[in-house]
Design a protein around this motif. Structure first.
Motif, PDB file in Angstrom:
ATOM      1  N   LEU A   1      30.325  36.515  47.717  1.00  0.00           N
ATOM      2  CA  LEU A   1      30.102  35.369  46.829  1.00  0.00           C
ATOM      3  C   LEU A   1      31.368  34.547  46.637  1.00  0.00           C
ATOM      4  N   LEU A   2      32.512  35.212  46.610  1.00  0.00           N
ATOM      5  CA  LEU A   2      33.787  34.520  46.423  1.00  0.00           C
ATOM      6  C   LEU A   2      34.349  33.976  47.735  1.00  0.00           C
TER       7      LEU A   2
ATOM      8  N   VAL B   1      30.863  45.724  45.757  1.00  0.00           N
ATOM      9  CA  VAL B   1      32.160  45.080  45.947  1.00  0.00           C
ATOM     10  C   VAL B   1      32.054  44.046  47.069  1.00  0.00           C
ATOM     11  N   ARG B   2      31.362  44.395  48.140  1.00  0.00           N
ATOM     12  CA  ARG B   2      31.165  43.447  49.252  1.00  0.00           C
ATOM     13  C   ARG B   2      30.355  42.240  48.796  1.00  0.00           C
TER      14      ARG B   2
ATOM     15  N   VAL C   1      31.330  45.371  37.144  1.00  0.00           N
ATOM     16  CA  VAL C   1      31.690  46.733  36.738  1.00  0.00           C
ATOM     17  C   VAL C   1      32.095  47.572  37.951  1.00  0.00           C
ATOM     18  N   ALA C   2      31.436  47.366  39.093  1.00  0.00           N
ATOM     19  CA  ALA C   2      31.801  48.099  40.311  1.00  0.00           C
ATOM     20  C   ALA C   2      33.220  47.744  40.746  1.00  0.00           C
ATOM     21  N   VAL C   3      33.562  46.470  40.660  1.00  0.00           N
ATOM     22  CA  VAL C   3      34.926  46.042  41.012  1.00  0.00           C
ATOM     23  C   VAL C   3      35.932  46.680  40.061  1.00  0.00           C
ATOM     24  N   ILE C   4      35.639  46.650  38.766  1.00  0.00           N
ATOM     25  CA  ILE C   4      36.545  47.239  37.771  1.00  0.00           C
ATOM     26  C   ILE C   4      36.711  48.744  38.022  1.00  0.00           C
TER      27      ILE C   4
END
Length: 194
Positions: A42-43, A36-37, A7-10
């Motif tokens: 993780l990615l 976001v960090r 949700v933070a990314v969105i």
């Protein structure tokens, strides 16, 4: 990856700055940045780059964003909740297509405070204002102080009575008039119910 990270990314995609995303989610800008960090960590790749217009998605970020939206939508649809449809929310989040309520600070800033200004209420309105009002109204309607204490979820009765409950001016005047009448031996006629 947790829903709050997605949700933070969105929110950052939709609002373009950490501050505006935080406002939408009732978080600080640094809390959104941290989430976001976390996703980027993780990615193992950057999802955003800074531009003059705010944060923009990288190529990898665009792919991740589409997946994040789908995942959040599926999670919201799968979640069992008391409300059957998005129209049941009093303050629905535009960001997530009305599928969740808008967060409390956002509704305070976007709805309640502007309404107070339109009503020419100059006092700063906050959620605690409503707690004070609720306690006062419960007391004035003759509820037992212990009941008020429990409804307010206060550990000590003194917190309820000394901090949250405020007598209205009419009640103070009425009490004072009764003492003055008693001292001067005056009798006031009883009010007759119609």
């Amino acid at each position: 990856m947790t829903i709050d990270v997605l949700v933070a990314v969105i929110a950052l995609v939709e609002r373009r700055t950490y501050a505006l995303a935080g406002e939408e989610l009732s978080l600080s800008a640094s809390a959104v940045h941290k989430r976001v960090r976390t996703a980027e960590g993780l990615l193992g790749q950057r999802l955003f780059i800074g531009t003059n217009e705010g944060m923009s998605l990288t190529k990898e970020g665009k792919v991740f964003y589409a997946d994040a939206v789908r995942t959040v939508e599926q999670a919201l649809l799968a979640e069992e909740r008391m409300y059957a449809s998005d129209v049941d929310w009093v303050f629905a989040s535009e960001l997530l297509f009305g599928k969740i309520p808008i967060w409390s600070n956002a509704s305070l800033q976007k709805v309640l405070r502007p309404a107070a200004r339109r009503a020419r209420i100059m006092k700063l309105i906050g959620w605690h204002t409503f707690r004070h009002t609720y306690s006062t109204m419960l007391t004035e309607h003759g509820n037992d102080v212990k009941v008020v204490q429990e409804l307010m979820r206060h550990a000590k009765l003194s917190t309820t009575m000394e901090i949250y409950t405020h007598p209205r001016m009419e009640k103070k005047r009425e009490a004072q008039s009764k003492v003055v009448d008693m001292l001067f031996g005056r009798q006031r006629p009883e009010a007759v119910a119609l």
